[in-house]
Design a protein around this motif. Structure first.
Motif, PDB file in Angstrom:
ATOM      1  N   LYS A 101      -3.753   8.180  11.622  1.00 54.37           N
ATOM      2  CA  LYS A 101      -3.821   8.731  10.269  1.00 54.37           C
ATOM      3  C   LYS A 101      -2.749   9.794  10.049  1.00 54.37           C
ATOM      4  O   LYS A 101      -2.159   9.880   8.959  1.00 54.37           O
ATOM      5  CB  LYS A 101      -5.219   9.295  10.001  1.00 54.37           C
ATOM      6  N   ILE A 102      -2.493  10.599  11.069  1.00 51.81           N
ATOM      7  CA  ILE A 102      -1.399  11.569  10.954  1.00 51.81           C
ATOM      8  C   ILE A 102      -0.073  10.834  10.772  1.00 51.81           C
ATOM      9  O   ILE A 102       0.738  11.174   9.902  1.00 51.81           O
ATOM     10  CB  ILE A 102      -1.351  12.483  12.192  1.00 51.81           C
ATOM     11  N   ASP A 103       0.151   9.809  11.588  1.00 52.93           N
ATOM     12  CA  ASP A 103       1.408   9.071  11.519  1.00 52.93           C
ATOM     13  C   ASP A 103       1.574   8.335  10.192  1.00 52.93           C
ATOM     14  O   ASP A 103       2.690   8.136   9.704  1.00 52.93           O
ATOM     15  CB  ASP A 103       1.507   8.078  12.677  1.00 52.93           C
ATOM     16  N   ARG A 110     -10.887   4.017  -5.067  1.00 55.96           N
ATOM     17  CA  ARG A 110     -11.244   4.453  -3.717  1.00 55.96           C
ATOM     18  C   ARG A 110     -10.527   3.611  -2.668  1.00 55.96           C
ATOM     19  O   ARG A 110      -9.985   4.131  -1.693  1.00 55.96           O
ATOM     20  CB  ARG A 110     -12.756   4.360  -3.539  1.00 55.96           C
ATOM     21  N   TYR A 111     -10.490   2.295  -2.834  1.00 54.63           N
ATOM     22  CA  TYR A 111      -9.831   1.432  -1.861  1.00 54.63           C
ATOM     23  C   TYR A 111      -8.331   1.731  -1.783  1.00 54.63           C
ATOM     24  O   TYR A 111      -7.735   1.657  -0.706  1.00 54.63           O
ATOM     25  CB  TYR A 111     -10.010  -0.053  -2.214  1.00 54.63           C
ATOM     26  N   ILE A 112      -7.747   2.072  -2.918  1.00 54.41           N
ATOM     27  CA  ILE A 112      -6.315   2.381  -2.932  1.00 54.41           C
ATOM     28  C   ILE A 112      -6.032   3.616  -2.099  1.00 54.41           C
ATOM     29  O   ILE A 112      -5.060   3.660  -1.341  1.00 54.41           O
ATOM     30  CB  ILE A 112      -5.834   2.577  -4.383  1.00 54.41           C
ATOM     31  N   GLU A 113      -6.886   4.628  -2.197  1.00 47.62           N
ATOM     32  CA  GLU A 113      -6.611   5.895  -1.527  1.00 47.62           C
ATOM     33  C   GLU A 113      -7.228   5.999  -0.129  1.00 47.62           C
ATOM     34  O   GLU A 113      -6.969   6.965   0.577  1.00 47.62           O
ATOM     35  CB  GLU A 113      -7.101   7.059  -2.395  1.00 47.62           C
ATOM     36  N   ALA A 114      -8.016   5.033   0.259  1.00 50.28           N
ATOM     37  CA  ALA A 114      -8.577   5.015   1.621  1.00 50.28           C
ATOM     38  C   ALA A 114      -8.319   3.643   2.232  1.00 50.28           C
ATOM     39  O   ALA A 114      -9.262   2.878   2.468  1.00 50.28           O
ATOM     40  CB  ALA A 114     -10.064   5.333   1.594  1.00 50.28           C
ATOM     41  N   PRO A 115      -7.069   3.298   2.497  1.00 49.15           N
ATOM     42  CA  PRO A 115      -6.731   1.939   2.939  1.00 49.15           C
ATOM     43  C   PRO A 115      -7.490   1.535   4.201  1.00 49.15           C
ATOM     44  O   PRO A 115      -7.498   2.268   5.191  1.00 49.15           O
ATOM     45  CB  PRO A 115      -5.223   2.024   3.220  1.00 49.15           C
ATOM     46  N   GLY A 158       4.571   0.812   5.493  1.00 49.40           N
ATOM     47  CA  GLY A 158       3.234   0.483   5.019  1.00 49.40           C
ATOM     48  C   GLY A 158       2.557  -0.625   5.798  1.00 49.40           C
ATOM     49  O   GLY A 158       1.355  -0.540   6.091  1.00 49.40           O
ATOM     50  N   GLU A 159       3.296  -1.674   6.157  1.00 50.66           N
ATOM     51  CA  GLU A 159       2.687  -2.794   6.876  1.00 50.66           C
ATOM     52  C   GLU A 159       2.153  -2.348   8.231  1.00 50.66           C
ATOM     53  O   GLU A 159       1.023  -2.676   8.611  1.00 50.66           O
ATOM     54  CB  GLU A 159       3.704  -3.918   7.046  1.00 50.66           C
ATOM     55  N   ARG A 160       2.948  -1.562   8.949  1.00 50.61           N
ATOM     56  CA  ARG A 160       2.516  -1.072  10.266  1.00 50.61           C
ATOM     57  C   ARG A 160       1.329  -0.125  10.131  1.00 50.61           C
ATOM     58  O   ARG A 160       0.346  -0.221  10.881  1.00 50.61           O
ATOM     59  CB  ARG A 160       3.674  -0.352  10.954  1.00 50.61           C
ATOM     60  N   ASN A 161       1.401   0.791   9.160  1.00 54.55           N
ATOM     61  CA  ASN A 161       0.319   1.753   8.992  1.00 54.55           C
ATOM     62  C   ASN A 161      -0.986   1.062   8.618  1.00 54.55           C
ATOM     63  O   ASN A 161      -2.061   1.437   9.102  1.00 54.55           O
ATOM     64  CB  ASN A 161       0.699   2.784   7.932  1.00 54.55           C
ATOM     65  N   TYR A 162      -0.903   0.068   7.763  1.00 53.07           N
ATOM     66  CA  TYR A 162      -2.123  -0.643   7.364  1.00 53.07           C
ATOM     67  C   TYR A 162      -2.720  -1.400   8.543  1.00 53.07           C
ATOM     68  O   TYR A 162      -3.949  -1.403   8.741  1.00 53.07           O
ATOM     69  CB  TYR A 162      -1.829  -1.600   6.212  1.00 53.07           C
ATOM     70  N   GLY A 216      -5.831  -7.666  -0.203  1.00 55.17           N
ATOM     71  CA  GLY A 216      -4.980  -8.144  -1.284  1.00 55.17           C
ATOM     72  C   GLY A 216      -3.994  -7.082  -1.732  1.00 55.17           C
ATOM     73  O   GLY A 216      -2.791  -7.345  -1.864  1.00 55.17           O
ATOM     74  N   MET A 217      -4.474  -5.865  -1.966  1.00 57.91           N
ATOM     75  CA  MET A 217      -3.597  -4.793  -2.440  1.00 57.91           C
ATOM     76  C   MET A 217      -2.684  -4.254  -1.345  1.00 57.91           C
ATOM     77  O   MET A 217      -1.477  -4.076  -1.555  1.00 57.91           O
ATOM     78  CB  MET A 217      -4.434  -3.650  -3.025  1.00 57.91           C
ATOM     79  N   HIS A 218      -3.242  -4.019  -0.145  1.00 59.11           N
ATOM     80  CA  HIS A 218      -2.480  -3.307   0.879  1.00 59.11           C
ATOM     81  C   HIS A 218      -1.615  -4.207   1.750  1.00 59.11           C
ATOM     82  O   HIS A 218      -0.642  -3.736   2.354  1.00 59.11           O
ATOM     83  CB  HIS A 218      -3.426  -2.486   1.754  1.00 59.11           C
ATOM     84  N   ALA A 219      -1.939  -5.502   1.821  1.00 58.79           N
ATOM     85  CA  ALA A 219      -1.155  -6.412   2.658  1.00 58.79           C
ATOM     86  C   ALA A 219      -0.430  -7.486   1.854  1.00 58.79           C
ATOM     87  O   ALA A 219       0.665  -7.901   2.229  1.00 58.79           O
ATOM     88  CB  ALA A 219      -2.057  -7.072   3.705  1.00 58.79           C
ATOM     89  N   LEU A 220      -1.038  -7.937   0.760  1.00 50.58           N
ATOM     90  CA  LEU A 220      -0.489  -9.079   0.029  1.00 50.58           C
ATOM     91  C   LEU A 220       0.205  -8.687  -1.270  1.00 50.58           C
ATOM     92  O   LEU A 220       0.714  -9.567  -1.974  1.00 50.58           O
ATOM     93  CB  LEU A 220      -1.609 -10.085  -0.274  1.00 50.58           C
ATOM     94  N   GLY A 221       0.216  -7.408  -1.590  1.00 54.39           N
ATOM     95  CA  GLY A 221       0.961  -6.960  -2.751  1.00 54.39           C
ATOM     96  C   GLY A 221       0.276  -7.160  -4.087  1.00 54.39           C
ATOM     97  O   GLY A 221       0.934  -7.166  -5.134  1.00 54.39           O
ATOM     98  N   TRP A 222      -1.053  -7.303  -4.089  1.00 54.45           N
ATOM     99  CA  TRP A 222      -1.779  -7.460  -5.350  1.00 54.45           C
ATOM    100  C   TRP A 222      -1.584  -6.227  -6.242  1.00 54.45           C
ATOM    101  O   TRP A 222      -1.441  -5.095  -5.769  1.00 54.45           O
ATOM    102  CB  TRP A 222      -3.273  -7.604  -5.089  1.00 54.45           C
ATOM    103  N   THR A 223      -1.628  -6.456  -7.550  1.00 57.69           N
ATOM    104  CA  THR A 223      -1.684  -5.348  -8.486  1.00 57.69           C
ATOM    105  C   THR A 223      -3.108  -4.805  -8.557  1.00 57.69           C
ATOM    106  O   THR A 223      -4.062  -5.460  -8.126  1.00 57.69           O
ATOM    107  CB  THR A 223      -1.264  -5.793  -9.898  1.00 57.69           C
TER     108      THR A 223
END
Length: 503
Positions: free
Chosen positions: A70-72, A439-444, A187-191, A407-414
């Motif tokens: 989470k720090i990284d 909430r999902y956007i800010e807590a991946p 983003g991909e690595r962090n997710y 969908g949002m964090h890995a597949l690029g959904w709007t």
């Protein structure tokens, strides 16, 4: 590791009554974060050669890796609006609930550090979150001085105003077309790291996405079955329409009365399913009006260790008259009894090391909460088929989370794609969908933990039942799962296997 974990979130030990952190706030400075990261890395290295209890070591490893990841990921640089995940909003939510007298002089510095993280970051929050967070802070500044501000109200409010101004000054926030981590640097690595931490399992984001789609399809069959029994229709869109338009609350008072009644009914039946009972009770309270827009729809807050404050099921009545009353009982069973209240209170009453009692392992914690929603049906707790439809509704929400989070964090959904998916496949009300998606956007990744954990607990129980046959004791199984404290799912599997072989 427990010392480091509490230094990372020092409001929590004050909440539950653990001494030693009552004058502390998280050090959000780059230097503070890196010093904590170095401490944790050192502990993780020691854990590799330690001869301590192997279950405890697995918990130590998970907690350490979680904080490092989470720090990284630098999440605090773009998390400004929602619930306790956003540092400043989390502080404002918690401050009225705990003793802030010894740390009120440090609040201004904490808020200034949060502002500095956001100010120059290449990880921009969403424009809608910048706006909602700034509006929230303006309400705080307009309100009378609160008791928790103590003698430092002027400096606290100056820092809050400064943070609001920073949020207002950011003109290049992300739009709703780019809500996910995949649009941010690394983003991909962090997710992927967050998915691993939150699920404690080996799923990839794409596998979780497909799992959610499959579960949604199966749930539609259950909707059709209960709809046929209740209303004489198996048409799922028609069932959804009726749930959204015909079974709504008339007012907030009905909502809280139903929750209180459900908790009392569950407490009366629980001794037939659990050997251990918590020593303190669970109260039901409405979220304060000022907090409702930014708070979760429902959540549980731990009891104090000395028993002076019971566990609290916080119920958010936001948009009550637009929300289905069928969600009342299932949510109470998840958040209160036999869900998080039993799980967290009983673990805190054991003789386990503190790291085992209070570890933050969402797949275990939220997996248990979701498991108890179906368990409540076995226990005969649902008062009607209408309320069983609520059980399916929350199942669909958690299955839908697998789809929209990935969908949002890995597949690029709007953001709108995620909203539309939940609107089509769940009976969630529009205000609830909006709050959940933000909430999902800010807590991946956090939203993935519920269903993954539930499925694993069910699988482990099924295997133990098959192995033990008539010797299987549901009370003993539940006591084992709860009294082990939060553990990674693979570790829980090992504990259940050892127990079933010894019976």
């Amino acid at each position: 590791m427990f010392q480091a974990l509490m230094d990372w979130m020092p409001l929590f030990p004050t909440l539950v009554g653990l001494p030693g952190w009552d004058d502390q706030l998280t050090d959000l400075s780059p230097e503070g974060e890196q010093a904590l990261r170095a401490r944790i890395t050192s502990v993780l290295e020691k854990a590799e050669t330690s001869d301590e209890d192997p279950v405890t070591l697995e918990v130590v490893r998970h907690q350490g890796r979680m904080i490092v990841d989470k720090i990284d990921a630098r999440l605090f640089e773009h998390t400004v609006a929602t619930g306790t995940h956003a540092p400043v909003n989390g502080l404002l939510l918690m401050a009225p609930q705990i003793d802030m007298s010894k740390r009120s002089g440090k609040i201004a510095r904490f808020v200034d550090q949060a502002a500095e993280k956001v100010r120059g970051s290449d990880r921009r929050p969403l424009r809608r979150h910048l706006e909602s967070a700034a509006t929230r802070l303006e309400k705080v500044l307009a309100a009378p001085v609160q008791q928790w501000e103590g003698d430092h109200s002027a400096e606290i409010r100056a820092s809050v105003a400064g943070f609001r101004d920073v949020l207002r000054s950011i003109s290049d926030g992300r739009g709703d077309d780019q809500p996910g981590l995949c649009w941010l640097p690394e983003g991909e690595r962090n997710y992927a790291n967050l998915v691993r931490n939150y699920t404690t399992a080996a799923y990839t984001p794409l596998e979780l996405h497909q799992l959610g789609l499959d579960l949604i399809a199966r749930l539609r069959e259950e909707y059709a079955e209960i709809g046929s029994r209740l209303w004489g229709t198996s048409d799922v869109p028609e069932i959804f329409r009726r749930l959204r338009t015909e079974l709504l609350w008339n007012n907030e008072e009905e909502m809280i009365a139903s929750a209180v009644e459900a908790v009392a009914r569950a407490e009366a039946e629980a001794p037939n399913w659990f050997g251990r009972m918590p020593k303190v009770g669970c109260q039901v309270r409405l979220v304060d009006e000022a907090e409702r827009k930014n708070a979760a729809i429902a959540y549980y807050m731990d009891a104090s260790l000395d028993g002076t404050r019971p566990g609290t099921y916080w119920l958010n009545p936001l948009g009550a008259t637009e929300r289905s009353r069928t969600l009342s009982e299932v949510t109470a069973f998840h958040e209160a009894v036999p869900g998080h209240h039993y799980q967290l209170t009983i673990a805190a009453e054991t003789d386990l090391p503190d790291i085992r009692k209070f570890a933050f392992i969402d797949a275990y914690i939220e997996g248990w909460g979701l498991y108890t929603e179906r368990l409540a049906d076995e226990m005969g707790l649902y008062s009607s088929d209408e309320q069983r439809l609520g059980m399916l509704g929350t199942d669909a929400m958690r299955a839908g989370r697998l789809v929209v989070d990935t969908g949002m964090h890995a597949l690029g959904w709007t953001r709108q794609q995620a909203v539309d998916y939940l609107r089509e496949n769940t009976v969630m009300a529009v205000p609830e969908i909006d709050a959940e998606i933000d909430r999902y956007i800010e807590a991946p990744g956090q939203a993935l933990s519920y269903m993954v954990g539930r499925l694993e607990i069910q699988r482990l129980r099924g295997e133990a039942e098959a192995r033990l046959g008539s010797r299987f004791d549901i009370k003993a199984f539940h006591d084992l799962v709860i009294a082990s404290g939060p553990v990674p799912l693979s570790t829980l599997g090992g504990l259940v296997n050892v127990w079933s072989e010894a019976v």
